[in-house]
Design a protein around this motif. Structure first.
Motif, PDB file in Angstrom:
ATOM      1  N   UNK A  14      27.814  56.145  26.696  1.00 47.99           N
ATOM      2  CA  UNK A  14      27.611  57.592  26.697  1.00 47.99           C
ATOM      3  C   UNK A  14      26.805  58.022  25.472  1.00 47.99           C
ATOM      4  N   UNK A  15      27.134  57.431  24.316  1.00 47.04           N
ATOM      5  CA  UNK A  15      26.445  57.777  23.079  1.00 47.04           C
ATOM      6  C   UNK A  15      24.947  57.481  23.182  1.00 47.04           C
ATOM      7  N   UNK A  16      24.592  56.304  23.707  1.00 44.20           N
ATOM      8  CA  UNK A  16      23.186  55.929  23.830  1.00 44.20           C
ATOM      9  C   UNK A  16      22.449  56.879  24.777  1.00 44.20           C
ATOM     10  N   UNK A  17      23.123  57.281  25.849  1.00 42.84           N
ATOM     11  CA  UNK A  17      22.524  58.209  26.802  1.00 42.84           C
ATOM     12  C   UNK A  17      22.266  59.562  26.141  1.00 42.84           C
ATOM     13  N   UNK A  18      23.249  60.065  25.401  1.00 40.68           N
ATOM     14  CA  UNK A  18      23.088  61.354  24.714  1.00 40.68           C
ATOM     15  C   UNK A  18      21.979  61.281  23.672  1.00 40.68           C
ATOM     16  N   UNK A  19      21.913  60.165  22.925  1.00 39.39           N
ATOM     17  CA  UNK A  19      20.863  60.021  21.927  1.00 39.39           C
ATOM     18  C   UNK A  19      19.498  60.004  22.612  1.00 39.39           C
ATOM     19  N   UNK A  20      19.380  59.215  23.664  1.00 34.35           N
ATOM     20  CA  UNK A  20      18.112  59.128  24.387  1.00 34.35           C
ATOM     21  C   UNK A  20      17.692  60.476  24.950  1.00 34.35           C
ATOM     22  N   UNK A  21      18.646  61.209  25.478  1.00 31.33           N
ATOM     23  CA  UNK A  21      18.369  62.537  25.999  1.00 31.33           C
ATOM     24  C   UNK A  21      17.933  63.471  24.871  1.00 31.33           C
ATOM     25  N   UNK A  22      18.632  63.394  23.738  1.00 28.57           N
ATOM     26  CA  UNK A  22      18.267  64.210  22.579  1.00 28.57           C
ATOM     27  C   UNK A  22      16.866  63.907  22.098  1.00 28.57           C
ATOM     28  N   UNK A  23      16.530  62.636  22.063  1.00 29.72           N
ATOM     29  CA  UNK A  23      15.194  62.228  21.639  1.00 29.72           C
ATOM     30  C   UNK A  23      14.138  62.749  22.620  1.00 29.72           C
ATOM     31  N   UNK A  24      14.447  62.665  23.909  1.00 29.61           N
ATOM     32  CA  UNK A  24      13.517  63.167  24.923  1.00 29.61           C
ATOM     33  C   UNK A  24      13.319  64.676  24.778  1.00 29.61           C
ATOM     34  N   UNK A  25      14.415  65.407  24.626  1.00 23.51           N
ATOM     35  CA  UNK A  25      14.302  66.850  24.424  1.00 23.51           C
ATOM     36  C   UNK A  25      13.452  67.158  23.196  1.00 23.51           C
ATOM     37  N   UNK A  26      13.691  66.407  22.116  1.00 17.54           N
ATOM     38  CA  UNK A  26      12.941  66.634  20.885  1.00 17.54           C
ATOM     39  C   UNK A  26      11.451  66.412  21.130  1.00 17.54           C
ATOM     40  N   UNK A  27      11.114  65.319  21.776  1.00 12.82           N
ATOM     41  CA  UNK A  27       9.710  65.002  22.052  1.00 12.82           C
ATOM     42  C   UNK A  27       9.062  66.056  22.936  1.00 12.82           C
ATOM     43  N   UNK A  28       9.858  66.679  23.806  1.00 13.36           N
ATOM     44  CA  UNK A  28       9.351  67.740  24.677  1.00 13.36           C
ATOM     45  C   UNK A  28       9.373  69.111  23.994  1.00 13.36           C
ATOM     46  N   UNK A  29       9.767  69.116  22.727  1.00 12.21           N
ATOM     47  CA  UNK A  29       9.865  70.327  21.912  1.00 12.21           C
ATOM     48  C   UNK A  29      10.921  71.301  22.419  1.00 12.21           C
ATOM     49  N   UNK A  30      11.910  70.771  23.119  1.00 12.22           N
ATOM     50  CA  UNK A  30      13.085  71.562  23.504  1.00 12.22           C
ATOM     51  C   UNK A  30      14.140  71.280  22.440  1.00 12.22           C
ATOM     52  N   UNK A  31      13.992  71.943  21.300  1.00  9.73           N
ATOM     53  CA  UNK A  31      14.808  71.627  20.141  1.00  9.73           C
ATOM     54  C   UNK A  31      16.270  72.024  20.329  1.00  9.73           C
ATOM     55  N   UNK A  32      16.516  73.094  21.033  1.00 13.04           N
ATOM     56  CA  UNK A  32      17.909  73.486  21.276  1.00 13.04           C
ATOM     57  C   UNK A  32      18.582  72.514  22.245  1.00 13.04           C
ATOM     58  N   UNK A  33      17.837  72.004  23.204  1.00 12.33           N
ATOM     59  CA  UNK A  33      18.365  70.967  24.087  1.00 12.33           C
ATOM     60  C   UNK A  33      18.678  69.703  23.294  1.00 12.33           C
ATOM     61  N   UNK A  34      17.799  69.371  22.360  1.00 10.11           N
ATOM     62  CA  UNK A  34      18.029  68.208  21.508  1.00 10.11           C
ATOM     63  C   UNK A  34      19.299  68.389  20.688  1.00 10.11           C
ATOM     64  N   UNK A  35      19.493  69.583  20.166  1.00 10.98           N
ATOM     65  CA  UNK A  35      20.697  69.863  19.377  1.00 10.98           C
ATOM     66  C   UNK A  35      21.939  69.666  20.230  1.00 10.98           C
ATOM     67  N   UNK A  36      21.938  70.216  21.454  1.00  8.64           N
ATOM     68  CA  UNK A  36      23.104  70.078  22.348  1.00  8.64           C
ATOM     69  C   UNK A  36      23.407  68.610  22.648  1.00  8.64           C
ATOM     70  N   UNK A  37      22.364  67.796  22.811  1.00 13.65           N
ATOM     71  CA  UNK A  37      22.567  66.386  23.129  1.00 13.65           C
ATOM     72  C   UNK A  37      22.977  65.572  21.899  1.00 13.65           C
ATOM     73  N   UNK A  38      22.421  65.888  20.740  1.00 12.28           N
ATOM     74  CA  UNK A  38      22.632  65.065  19.545  1.00 12.28           C
ATOM     75  C   UNK A  38      23.892  65.421  18.764  1.00 12.28           C
ATOM     76  N   UNK A  39      24.305  66.677  18.805  1.00 15.06           N
ATOM     77  CA  UNK A  39      25.464  67.093  18.006  1.00 15.06           C
ATOM     78  C   UNK A  39      26.712  66.273  18.321  1.00 15.06           C
TER      79      UNK A  39
END
Length: 111
Positions: A1-26
């Motif tokens: 689960x952790x790896x999936x959330x990190x990967x999702x956070x990284x993807x959101x970040x790369x797409x400049x969806x910073x709030x999505x990245x925060x939700x995934x990475x926190x």
């Protein structure tokens, strides 16, 4: 689960969806607080989302855990500058420059 959330956070970040990245990475950072890389990415997401106080808090945590992480010092300097705390920012720019040997980091235009 952790790896999936990190990967999702990284993807959101790369797409400049910073709030999505925060939700995934926190949750990842909450679960693994010593993971400096994930915490740094979370801090960057906060910074780009203009959530500067949480960015500052996480950058200070990164520096506490990894004092030679020059990018955290540079990001913290830029965050403090955006918070109109230029005097404090100078300290972190000087540390980043010392860690990298790059005096251009002192000019305040680099991030």
């Amino acid at each position: 689960m952790r790896a999936l959330s990190y990967g999702l956070g990284q993807q959101y970040f790369e797409e400049r969806d910073y709030r999505g990245a925060i939700r995934a990475l926190k949750p990842v950072v909450d679960e693994t607080p010593d993971d400096v890389g994930t915490r740094l990415l979370l801090a960057r997401a906060y910074y780009h989302a203009a959530l500067l106080k949480p960015a500052e808090e996480h950058l200070l945590e990164v520096i506490e855990r990894e004092p030679t992480e020059y990018y955290a010092h540079l990001m913290l300097a830029r965050t403090l500058e955006r918070l109109s705390r230029r005097d404090e920012a100078g300290k972190y720019r000087r540390i980043a420059a010392a860690l990298t040997g790059d005096d251009e980091l002192l000019d305040g235009h680099t991030i």
